[in-house]
Structure formats: C-alpha cells, structure tokens
Design an enzyme around this catalytic site. Sequence first.
Site, PDB file in Angstrom:
ATOM      1  CB  SER A 121      21.113  63.893   0.699  1.00 45.85           C
ATOM      2  OG  SER A 121      20.325  64.889   0.082  1.00 45.85           O
ATOM      3  CG  HIS A 144      24.505  61.757   3.660  1.00 47.71           C
ATOM      4  ND1 HIS A 144      24.819  61.282   2.414  1.00 47.71           N
ATOM      5  CD2 HIS A 144      23.131  61.735   3.723  1.00 47.71           C
ATOM      6  CE1 HIS A 144      23.724  60.975   1.760  1.00 47.71           C
ATOM      7  NE2 HIS A 144      22.684  61.250   2.534  1.00 47.71           N
ATOM      8  CD  GLU A 156      28.463  59.845   1.675  1.00 47.33           C
ATOM      9  OE1 GLU A 156      29.022  59.445   0.643  1.00 47.33           O
ATOM     10  OE2 GLU A 156      27.467  60.601   1.671  1.00 47.33           O
ATOM     11  CG  ASN A 195      22.978  59.979  -2.269  1.00 47.14           C
ATOM     12  OD1 ASN A 195      22.643  58.813  -2.454  1.00 47.14           O
ATOM     13  ND2 ASN A 195      22.407  60.743  -1.354  1.00 47.14           N
TER      14      ASN A 195
END
Length: 797
Positions: A121, A144, A156, A195
């Site tokens: 992450s 991800h 991602e 994120n």
Amino acid sequence: MKTVRQVAVLGAGVMGAQIAAHLVNLKVPVVLFDLPAKEGPKNGIVTRAIENLKKLKPAPLGVATDAALIRAANYEDDLALLGECDLVIEAIAERMDWKLDLYRKVAPHIAPQAIVASNTSGLSITAMGEALPEALRARFCGIHFFNPPRYMQLVELIPTPATDPAVLDALHDFVTTGLGKGVVRAKDTPNFIANRVGIAGMLGTLREVEKYGLAFDVVDDLTGKKLGRASSGTFRTADVVGLDTLAHVVRTLQDNLDAASDPFYASFATPEVLKVLLEMGHLGQKTKAGFYRKQGREVLRFELESRSYVPAGGKADEVYARMLKKPAAQRLKLLRESEGPQGRFLWAILRNSFHYAAVHLGSIAETARDVDLALRWGFGMQQGPFELWQEAGWLQVAQWVQEDIAKGEALSTAPLPAWVFEGPVAQAGGVHTAEGSWNPTSGRFEAPRQRPVQQRQLFPETVRGEAASDWKTAGRTVHEDASLRLWTLDEDILIASLKTKMHAISPELCEGLQLAVDTAEREFRGLVVWSGDEPFSVGADLQAMLPAFMAVGVAAIEDAEGFMQQTMLRLRYAGVPVVSAIRGMALGGGCELAVHSARRVAALESYIGLVEVGVGLVPGAGGLTYIARRAAELQARTAHKDLLPFLSAGFEAAAMAKVGTSALESRQLGYLLDDDIVVPHKDELLYVAIQQAKAMAEAGWRAPLRRPFPVAGRSGRATIQGQLVNLRDGGFISGHDFHIASLIAHVVTGGDVDAGTLVTEEYLMTLERRAFCELVQHPKTQDRILAMLSTGKPLRN
C-alpha cells in the site's frame, strides 16, 4: 494481452487470500503460499485462510464452494510450483525486511517469463526491486489492490526505473480485462496516488472535525452520499478498512515524508482518537468495534471525551443537505460563506482536497486524470477533486483556496502551483480537456494511455471535460421513444437500450421490445438488450399498473401481464439471437427478460432473481414457466424419472425471493446457464455481447423449437405443499407467505394434472397470470405493494 495461465499469491493474510479468491472467481488458477505450519499439516496456515474466506463479509468469493479451487502451498515444500506460474503476487505483511527476505528465497524458482509484483500500500517499489536478482528486475513492479479486492475497482501499477515497459503493459492488460479492474499507473512515492491523497484527506478531515466539534455520525452523514462520496462516509469507511490498516498507511506517510518533501506533513500526526481506539484494541469492523459499535440492533458511536460508546444516528442539518444539491459553483460558494460549523467544515475539507491534489500532482501521478480516477475507484467518490474544482469554476475556486492559504486557514502555507493560475490550464478553465488531462511535468494536456484491450471498452468511464462518446447518442438511431432507444454501431447488430426509470418494464417498453425483435429480424443479424448503466432492470412497473387497476379492475392487470408474457416469448423465439447484457440488478421482470433471451452476458457483480414475493406477488411474466421448463430440460439429460428433484431449487429460489449476489451465484440458482458469459470488466460488457450475437448468427443459430414438456403434476405439488405446511406451522413463514408459495407450487408443477403430463409454455403462463391476478386483489398483497412504493422496503405480513 499476455496469457496468464496460473498465478501464485505469496502470503495468505487478509489481502493475499482475498486476491486469490478474486482470481478463482474469474477462473484464473491460483496457488496460495504461506509459511509451513509449526504444528499439524504444513499447509495449515493456508488451508485455514482459505476456509475463512467462506465466512467473510462482504463475500470475497462469488460462490463459497469455489474456495476449494485455491491450491494451498508452503515455502518449504512447494517452491517448484512457482515455475508453473506466469504472475507472482507478493502480499505479505508491510515489512520491507520480510519482503526482501522472501524475494531472496523464491527468486531461484520463478519462471523466466513470469511477472513479479508486490501488493503493497505504500512501500518503495524501487527499493524492493533493487534487492532482486538482476534477471528479475525488469519483470518486477508494484501492484496495489484495494480492500476488498473483489469489489474495489482500483488497482495501481507502479513501475521501478528498471521495469520493462512491455511487462507493465502486459500486466495492465491482464488486470483490466482478466480481473475487471480500473488501472491507474502511479509514481513510486509513499502511498502512491489514492492513499496519498485519500489518507491525507482523511487526516485533514479529522483535524477539521476536532476544530468544529462535530460528532462522527454527523460527519459521516455529511461526507457520504450527500457529498457524492461512498455512502459509508469517513468513519464507517475507516472501520471497514480497519483502523490498524489505516494507522499503518498513516505511519508510511510519517516515516517516508518530512516537512521538506511534503508541506502538509504537520497534519499527518496520528489523531488522538485513532491512538485511543488502537490502544483499546478497537480496530473497526474486524473487531466489531471502532468508531462505531453495534449493540443488538442499536448502532453506537465512539465518544473520545468519555472513551465510551453512545447512541448514534446524528444527521446533518437540512440546510446543508439542500446546499449540497445545488450546482457545483453555487454549492461551493454557499459552503464557503456559511457561518454554521457544518458548512464551514465541508468547505474546509473540499478546499484541503483541492490544495493537496494540486501541490502534489506532479510528484505522484502522470496526469490529473489519474488522480481523479484513483479517488473515484479507490475511495468511492462520484468525482475526483480536480473534476469538482473544474466544474465549480477553475479560477474562482483557485482564488478562494489561495485566499484561505494567505489567511492561514488551510492545512499548509504552500501556495497553489503557478500552473493553476497561468498558462494552458487557466486558459482552458481546468485540467481536463478534449485534448487530454494536464501533466505538470511535461507542461501539456495528454490523452489517456491506450492499450489494445481498451478497444473492448466501447463507452469507458471518463472524467469531466474529457472527450468521450455518449452511448445515448452514439451510432445510428433506428427508433427512439420515451421507453427505449434502438440503435446500432455497425449496421450488423441492433441494440435495445431501456430508458424507463430504473429500466422498469412497462406496457410501452414491451411494445418497444417487440418492435426491436421485428426490426432485428428484418434488418439485422442479432439483438442485444443493454441498458447502458445500472440497473439492467428492476422488473415490472407496478406504479404504472395501479391507475389502470383502480379504473378498470383486475382485467387491466391481466391484459398487462399477458402482454409481458407475449413479449418474453417473442424474445425467446425470435428469428435472430437475442443477447441480454446484464449489469447490476436484473430483478423480477428484468430476470424474466434475461432468462427468455437466447444468451446472457453478465458483469461479475450482477444481482439476478425473481423477487416478486417481496411485494406479495408471484413472477408473472414467464419466470415460473421458465423454472418448470428448465427442470424438464435438466431431467431430460439424465436417466432419472422423478422430475421433482430438478424442480426443487427453482421453486425455492422463487418462493424465497433468492437473488444471486454475483453472476456466479446467479448461475447456481439457474438464472444464468453454463454457456452464458461472465465478463470481469463492466465497460467490456457491450463489446462481448455484440461479439456473442455475431458469433451465434455466424454459427447458424436458430431459435429453439416450440415443444411441450413434462411437469411434476399434483403429486409433486402435494410434496412441496407438505413442506410448506411444516414451515408455516413452525412459524418460519407467515400465513400470506404460505399462500403465495402454494400458488407458486401450483404453477411450477403444472396445476391439477398428473405427473409427467406434457404442457406448453402458454398453458403455464395462463396459470401464472391467474395466480398473479388473484394476489393483486388480496388486501395483504396490496399492503405489501403500497409499503414498497412508499418506503422502498418490504413488508412482512
């Protein structure tokens, strides 16, 4: 697209096991690895993780029994299996030292053509790649997935400087078409795109919550659907993700950034409320307590001051709910000028999102499009920050944000980048144009990256301002009225797109569908029913039927049902193949439309079922006839003489209003057949449906011959009725449920005839209509219908 014949997932934790589950959902063979167990069978850690998949909610598996398709392995005995895999996804805990140690262990066993990807992450992909043997570095990148992997659209992909572009392209293609994901390519910076922006936004939101003294439930009401974001809002989303996971992502920002690399760094301190909940072991949904806790039927929210839970249910002030319905420019102006804490809070979090995204765009993403799509797909937003900013008036909003920065009201004193106010973006009025989206590194608007698999996405999801074809006006219109549009893209296949509210099936729509069949038979090689957006269809338009019922009586309902039944048979026996392309809900009449098509092409997340019992009715447009016919067809393929075992599942599905909560489960219920197609990517649905119609026509497809089929008769009905009596007398179903289920049993067993009697579809449809019309006049059914129309929720009476 590179053929991925088998995937290895390293790590059977929450994410690894769920990634493996999503792979088997889509028929991708997968081997799930973990450490050898210290006691018992060596694969014990993995087998327990696989077993646990069956219990998780939301369900990671489309069909729970498919857990058996995941092959268990351990690092001590089974590393040779890696040589059979084309893709290796590492998904162990977020510890760089652990990951590097594992890579050293598995590297000698990885196939020479395999792609290796780390599901992290936010850790540095480049640092991981540098620890790999030279031969593997070109085939290594970050991947991800967002949690839960089955449902979250975003993936991602993060290259290292050594990653071979062809390898990244191959993985991009597989993840798009093979796994149905929206792919965004991110730069190798802490927490990547979604994120980085999303968690910074969540931390900023917590700071503004403290500043304005708002309760968590009120904030969730403000930041959920009203704001165009995920319905769970801010804190319910955190509970679902897991507060330990949230804390880890926050630590990644804290450990890998500083005030020099991120001018917002001061706002990344772990919030006090998060510290307290973690100390208490309240990690969110996984521990049944976080920002919220459920106590019986009551939902409680956490209160930091008392460190206890108090009743939840707080709502936003109605004035702000009304503001949020205004056009974007007016909405933001009203929020900025509002004096109440809720309005000022909303303006603050939106301002912060614009500010952060603009300052960091060049360092985290290739273009503004990637940021907006990452936030949409990863955080459930209807619009990304740049889209909303652009819609509200680029320069005006920029001026407001800059004024707040100057006054010290923003999270950082960093000014907006110069490109916001000067040059091409200012002249275009935003970052998204028909030419492409803004790349501050190259200083130009760049078109979206095109891969061959994206040619299958005829009408892909786009960002506001981007050049895009609209399916509502695309192609050549053959016929259009208030209920549907008939059109074609290639003069070969006719497309019927439903236009009614929720694509409900009305008499006018039935006329349109019959016209569609007539036109397709006359001028085209096939017909595809595709509603463009969700749902496929929620069924018959009960509200439209009520005035006729009130004015004319039950005869009007019988006529309407008869016309719907004729329409379904017209689709079934059409002279060209009819393909239903299903996305979202296909309920009641929508399910009946689908099952009477020659073939169904369904997105994985399709919800199909006959749900009429919920409003006190029986399926009346051929659904019960389909169940009876399908049972006879299944029996005919075997040596069994008893029809009832083949009928039981279909009867139960209709009588209990069972809905397949995925295309895979819908296949188990019999609403999709073995030769129907499940499409991973929702935007490829129309392309696949058209290709199926063409292939069927090319293969010389003919409609099935009309033929009678056997029914279970009165003896079969008696058996079912005995089971229903037990359910009623045991208090498991109400008296009215018993009555409805008895009528369903009467229809699917063929009425008052001997077992094995041959009947026609028209005969059974007559029984359906009679049962439907009988129930329409029943007071308890009328109560159920009115309750559903007024509240949207079923009434049990």
